[in-house]
Motif scaffolding. Structure first.
Motif: not given
Length: 1013
Positions: A111-120
């Motif tokens: 499961i991967f999550e990008d909490t700040d939505n910076d593309g990583r």
């Protein structure tokens, strides 16, 4: 300062190494052995950041590395959950050809999550690390669905804490896990109808059902799109055919498409459709013709000139066309980040072209056509192996990169410690922030059906479906959805509301019956689909379907109604089909006549009178031929109504006008039905009908009538047909048909001298030799061999084919080889293998003496050494010095009977033009051991006939009376009552040792032509 910098650099390097080792240790914690690389190539792996720099990004777009090694290895599938987090399958077990799968390793779901939505990503979890042959994952209904052949698993996680609540539950089993490798079951994805969809390749059959279900109750499938209902527990095939579907998605109107490889790439799905296949035949022998691809193009130049290749192996024309024939992953972009010009376009990864191919969907005829638009995001990194593409909650697009080099199926080894996921966005995407759709109210979830990004509507609809399955009272939101449905003007949003109503139990028969009269074709299409999904309609909606068949003008709606016939009772099919069959404007459509035929085929066999009545009213000639063929496949006993229909039973001018064409198609259908049979009982009153047709039918009809009379044992007809075969002034096509009719009918009297006289004929020599195969006598064989040196090469090849099929004639053939009458080089590896299958010790001993390099050997050190020898001997530099013109002639002689290259050649094997021809390991592995990955449906059998012959080939179409055998040059129909036994092998139609038969200098020429170096 320099010292401090050096110490700092060492510190950072130590931390990185420690991190990498710790990560891999954590990743390997569930594995019995350490994750290892078996890929032998020493090409340096670019860092994720350097690989990113090789991507060509259009103006306004940005690419980022969302996740990469060592945090992510071997990504093979992606999906999202209700929180917008990405779930990824890591597949370690997939292995090189010698292993297929290494089950000592374990696959994982991350499961991967990008909490700040910076593309990583910035958060990562391991959900499950006990997978085996894991190819895809989907989330829903309180758990995780995982495709792990031979099982479809459900891993419970009802509290959504990202920790399995217990052991996986086996939902379905029976998926083929044998030699299928890259054709293994895959592709879990929720459809708009609330079913879980998946895919299946061509290399093996599966018998699927719940655990414990007996074989007779299971579903047999091969090369298919399938679906499973999560609450009703129903499993069914949606459509069948192609090669290896590895990507599918739905457009804005809920039309399903899938992507394929080797043959046509883009396919629009109609339920019950049967599509063209790379090889083999569908299970139903009465389909007669298969639906072609939806695209109007290929992603390689199928007719490119062999002398117009770049040094790197891809021609300019193939590069422009799309990059090659291999595709994986597919997305129809319905997000809200990319510009509107990309909306509803199809995107797929071109495996060899290392880019995203883009297709535009347009309505045409009964269905759709796909046109090629400019490709996007070309990747310069040769390690790039894109396998999946999807868009997420912010509208950004993600592409999973398996990341490997070498042979395209990883047959030569797998590089497991690499993998990336790239994200492509336009400008700055909107940050959706933290959310959990499961915590939203049903009313809020309904509102999301109108979101600009369909990702939200799809996930919200799934949560609504889960609520309904859990028993939550949704009566108020159903009323809300119906109000919105009636007021909404945009059809895609209207359809989303309809699908949400459906999955929550909010559509009744009466409601759907009313939608059959909606002004929009897409609404009517979905009214048909959802109505049929409910089961057999009751009287009122069934009457609506019947009325729709008569009044409907939209080809798309007509196609879906035709496809629905397969799920209706037999007694209703022909009634509805009568209206559908009158649409002459769709008679030449590539899809409509076929999907209609698939719907009525079974009913035609059970109701001959009804079928003939349908044939009398249809304006679709293809149906005339198919109806005739289907009725007569079961013999002439019940065919009286069919043959009576050949008479002018009406004085109507329109009927009389089309009667000659109708007669031709009915007669041709009869000949198709009798193909391969020697004699057939004539139908009732055939003599009277024959006299009428000889007087009044068209010229073509008269010829067809004469050929049928030969089947019926008419002596006068036999004499007439023999006269045509003798007549040097008759057309070549007429003489060829005459010869084949006489041979098929086993009409030997007077035939042999005619055939012997034609051996020197440029046009009919091969037909003459094949005809002489029915004469099992040494004098005939001796005459063939005495003429051998004077004959054309193709006629010589036909003689070898015929003589290698019997013990006695093979003995004569090998004596001719020993005496030098026939050169050893003239005997192909295929017929050497066929003679070996005769089981005669003397013949086998001589084969071993003449061709010692072709003595069968298991995949062993000997084959491995031969592979290494070829790889070492035939380098790119050496091959580049070859003569491609000579290579073309060698290809035509040794390979062209089965394979097409640059638009020329046979169709028994795959078209090599768009393949990975520049990978020498790939070529040599298939030449040295062609049977190692052969599909079950493409394995060779030795068919022993009661006339002493053995035919070695692939068993294809089967019926109660007939069996078709695919030989390298042709398909041969054989009556089952002429077969003594069938010996199944695990070998490919392509024999071992093809290169061994070619002299050393010529091998370089052949490889030059094949690779383009």
């Amino acid at each position: 300062m320099n010292v401090l910098n050096s110490k700092f650099t060492l510190l950072i390097a130590s931390i990185f190494v420690f991190s990498l080792v710790s990560t891999l240790q954590a990743q390997n914690s569930s594995n019995k052995v350490k994750v290892y690389n078996s890929e032998r190539r020493k090409i340096p792996l670019l860092s994720p950041e350097d690989a990113l720099k090789t991507i060509e990004v259009p103006e306004g777009f940005k690419a980022t590395v969302f996740a990469a090694d060592p945090d992510l290895l071997q990504p093979i599938s992606m999906t999202f959950d209700a929180k917008g987090r990405m779930w990824v399958c890591e597949n370690y077990t997939y292995s090189e050809r010698s292993l297929n799968f290494d089950t000592r390793l374990k696959d994982r779901i991350l499961i991967f999550e990008d909490t700040d939505n910076d593309g990583r990503f910035d958060k990562k979890k391991v959900f499950w690390d006990q997978g085996r042959k894991l190819t895809s994952v989907e989330i829903g209904f309180g758990g995780v669905w995982a495709m792990c052949a031979p099982q479809l698993l459900f891993i419970p996680d009802a509290d959504h804490d990202d920790v399995p609540d217990g052991e996986p539950e086996v939902i379905l089993d029976g998926w083929n896990e044998g030699r299928v490798r890259h054709n293994i079951a895959n592709g879990l994805k929720w459809g708009p109808d609330g079913w879980l969809y998946g895919r299946h390749g061509i290399m093996g059959d599966s018998l699927v059902g719940p655990p414990g279900m007996p074989k007779r109750a299971r579903t047999l499938l091969n090369a298919a799109i399938w679906r499973f209902h999560p609450t009703e527990k129903s499993f069914e095939i949606v459509a069948q055919g192609t090669t290896n579907p590895w990507g599918h998605d739905w457009d804005k109107n809920g039309q399903l498409y899938f992507i394929n490889t080797v043959i046509g790439h883009l396919w629009h799905v109609l339920p019950g459709a049967n599509y063209e296949r790379m090889y083999g035949n569908p299970f139903n022998p009465h389909l007669y013709e298969l639906i072609p691809q939806t695209a109007d193009h290929f992603h390689w130049d199928t007719k490119e000139s062999w002398n117009y290749l770049k040094r790197e192996g891809m021609s300019d024309s193939t590069d422009k066309a799309g990059g090659g024939h291999a595709h994986s992953g597919m997305m129809i972009y319905l997000g809200d980040n990319w510009p509107k010009e990309y909306h509803n376009d199809i995107f797929t990864v071109n495996y060899h072209g290392r880019r995203l191919n883009r297709e535009r969907i347009e309505r045409k005829g009964a269905t759709y056509v796909g046109t090629h638009k400019p490709d996007m995001f070309k990747v310069g990194d040769i390690w790039f192996r894109g396998v999946e593409v999807t868009y997420g909650p912010d509208g950004g697009v993600y592409v999973a990169d398996w990341s490997d080099v070498g042979e395209c199926h990883d047959s030569d080894g797998v590089h497991r410690t690499s993998g990336r996921i790239y994200k492509y966005t336009y400008g700055t995407p909107k940050n959706p922030g933290a959310f959990d759709l499961r915590k939203k109210s049903p009313s809020e979830l309904v509102t999301l059906q109108l979101h600009a990004n369909e990702w939200w509507s799809r996930r919200a609809r799934l949560v609504l479906q889960e609520m309904a399955a859990a028993g939550k009272d949704l009566s108020q939101v159903r009323d809300q959805m119906k109000r919105l449905f009636h007021h909404e003007k945009e059809i895609p949003k209207k359809l989303r509301l309809l699908w949400a109503l459906h999955v929550t139990g909010g559509v009744e028969e009466t409601f759907l019956g009313g939608l059959l009269r909606d002004s929009n074709e897409n609404i009517r299409v979905w009214a048909i689909q959802l109505l049929i999904d409910k089961g057999v309609p009751s009287r009122a909606p069934m009457a609506e379907l019947l009325a729709l068949s008569k009044r409907e003008k939209s080809g798309l709606v007509l196609s879906y109604l035709a496809s629905s016939l397969q799920r209706l009772p037999l007694y209703t099919r022909l009634k509805i089909a009568e209206g559908l069959a009158k649409h002459s404007e769709l008679a030449e459509d590539p899809v409509y006549p076929l999907i209609l035929w698939y719907g009525i085929e079974e009913a035609v066999a059970s109701d001959v009178k009804g079928a003939v009545r349908l044939a009398s009213v249809t304006k679709i000639p293809k149906l005339w031929r198919f109806i005739s063929r289907r009725i007569l496949n079961d013999g002439t006993e019940k065919a009286r109504p069919l043959f009576s229909s050949l008479l002018p039973l009406s004085s109507d001018s329109d009927a009389l006008k089309i009667l000659p064409k109708y007669q031709e198609e009915i007669l041709q259908g009869a000949l198709d039905a009798f193909a391969g049979r020697s004699r057939v009982d004539p139908p009732h009153a055939w003599k009277e009908l024959e006299r009428f047709l000889k007087l009044s039918a068209s010229d073509k009809g008269k010829k067809l009538t004469q050929e049928l009379s030969v089947f019926f044992g008419d002596g006068q007809a036999l004499t007439s047909v023999l006269a045509i075969a003798k007549n040097g002034k008759a057309s070549i096509s007429a003489r060829r048909r005459a010869i084949r009719s006489l041979v098929q009918a086993q009409a030997k009297e007077g035939l042999k001298p005619v055939l012997l006289s034609l051996l020197n004929s440029r046009e009919l020599g091969v037909d003459a030799v094949q005809g002489l195969s029915i004469f099992n006598e040494s004098s005939t064989w001796e005459k063939l061999l005495n003429s051998y040196g004077k004959l054309r090469p193709e006629t010589q090849a036909a003689i070898i084919k015929v003589l290698s099929s019997r013990k006695e004639s093979a003995d004569v053939l090998l004596r001719s080889v020993a005496s030098g009458v026939i050169s050893q080089e003239h005997i192909s590896a295929f017929y050497i293998r066929q003679m070996r299958s005769l089981g005669d010790e003397s013949i086998t001993a001589r084969l071993d003496a003449f061709w010692p390099d072709l003595t069968p050997q298991p995949l062993s050190q000997a084959k491995q050494k031969l592979l290494e020898k070829y790889t070492k001997t035939y380098t790119k530099e050496k091959i580049a010095k070859g003569d491609a013109k000579k290579g073309k002639l060698l290809f035509q002689k040794n390979c062209g009977s089965c394979h097409k290259l640059f638009g020329e050649g046979g169709t028994a094997g795959p078209d090599l033009t768009g393949s990975n021809r520049q990978n020498l390991e790939y070529i040599f592995m298939n030449v040295v051991d062609p049977s190692s990955e052969v599909a079950e449906s493409f394995q060779v059998s030795n068919v022993i006939l009661n006339d002493g012959r053995i035919l070695t080939g692939v068993l294809s179409a089967k019926s109660d009376r007939m069996l078709n055998i695919q030989l390298p040059e042709e398909v041969v129909p054989i009556e089952k009552n002429k077969i003594l036994s069938i010996q199944k092998t695990e070998e490919s139609l392509m024999p071992e040792g093809l290169l061994d038969l070619i002299p050393e200098p010529d091998r370089v020429h052949l490889l030059k032509y094949l690779t383009g170096f």
